[in-house]
Motif scaffolding. Structure first.
Motif, PDB file in Angstrom:
ATOM      1  N   ARG A   1      -6.413   0.317   0.406  1.00 33.78           N
ATOM      2  CA  ARG A   1      -7.060  -0.301   1.555  1.00 33.78           C
ATOM      3  C   ARG A   1      -8.311   0.495   1.866  1.00 33.78           C
ATOM      4  O   ARG A   1      -8.254   1.724   2.026  1.00 33.78           O
TER       5      ARG A   1
ATOM      6  N   TYR B   1      -8.930  -4.889   0.258  1.00 31.02           N
ATOM      7  CA  TYR B   1      -7.725  -4.484  -0.453  1.00 31.02           C
ATOM      8  C   TYR B   1      -7.951  -4.657  -1.943  1.00 31.02           C
ATOM      9  O   TYR B   1      -8.469  -5.682  -2.385  1.00 31.02           O
TER      10      TYR B   1
ATOM     11  N   GLN C   1       0.833  -1.200   0.000  1.00 28.22           N
ATOM     12  CA  GLN C   1       0.000   0.000   0.000  1.00 28.22           C
ATOM     13  C   GLN C   1       0.866   1.248   0.000  1.00 28.22           C
ATOM     14  O   GLN C   1       0.603   2.195  -0.742  1.00 28.22           O
TER      15      GLN C   1
END
Lengths: 136, 136
Positions: free
Chosen positions: B84, B96, B77
């Motif tokens: 997310r 996700y 991320q």
DNA sequence: ATTGTTGGTCTCAAAAAGAGACTAGCGCTA
DNA sequence: TAGCGCTAGTCTCTTTTTGAGACCAACAAT
């Protein structure tokens, strides 16, 4: 720990447990776990250019320890990506060179490397953005 | 904290130029070190197919620990490959999904995965051969 | 009332990686 | 001739990373 040891490999992969995909018994993992090491790609990149000797590689990748250099080279050799040749010179020298298998791997792999180089700014930007939002 | 704290000083004065090639201060390394982890590729492969929730990923990759799943997802991320999203349901659920940057990375990356699948037999054969010669 | 589910974090043990000393035979040199 | 460095590693010790598993709080179903 091999939970999925006797399930179907994902070859055509429609039949496995979770939406048709077996993660545990995956040939891709078996191969990838070796080339995904911290130093593997770096050494493959070097040896794709030309053969090198042990000490040359050590100087080329300055922050690798001799221990990890030996180990990584041996792993790559074991999987058939590189060859090792010992020359019985006065101080014996060892040359490492890429095999055909290694070259065929490096072809798609180099595309990822090119992507990484091209998109480095985007990734750095994403990191900054993430770290700023985390700071809050 | 440990995870995001590891920004390397990256000795900028030191150059290890060998035949016009800087190994030490290489953007490719900066990017690649993140996606070369043991679980990164696996998770990217999963999320390239469809979005998943935390628990789904855990079940999909049965031998990953929750700790490493959390950590790897956070790294991916941070580098901008996945997003997310938290849904404030009664037991809150987190989804996700892959970003555009992630997809553009996965394009060349999937070629390597395909290579791995196709050449798994060759690699296994190379290992057998190596182990036999070692045995002597 | 117990159990299970959510997505984590925390601690502790095990595994992996890094740092640096050490090896052996030879050539150079002081 | 004693010392040094070169070769490609290995061996040991320390630090970092990973793995295993307990714990969390709120809520739903049994």
């Amino acid at each position: 720990m091999v939970l999925n040891a006797n399930r179907k490999p994902m070859l055509d992969g429609q039949e496995c447990e979770t939406s048709g995909w077996d993660m545990g018994n995956c040939p891709v993992r078996d191969v990838l776990d070796r080339i995904a090491g911290k130093w593997s790609t770096l050494l493959l990149e070097a040896l794709a250019r030309q053969p090198y000797r042990f000490g040359e590689l050590r100087r080329l990748v300055p922050d690798i320890s001799q221990r990890m250099l030996t180990q990584t080279l041996r792993d790559l050799q074991r999987d058939g990506y590189i060859e090792r040749e010992v020359f019985p010179t006065k101080p014996p020298s060892v040359e490492y060179r890429m095999t055909e298998l290694g070259r065929s791997l490096f072809e798609p792999l180099s595309k990822v490397l090119q992507w990484a180089e091209a998109n480095h700014p985007s990734v750095k930007a994403a990191r900054v953005k993430y770290d700023e939002s985390e700071l809050a």
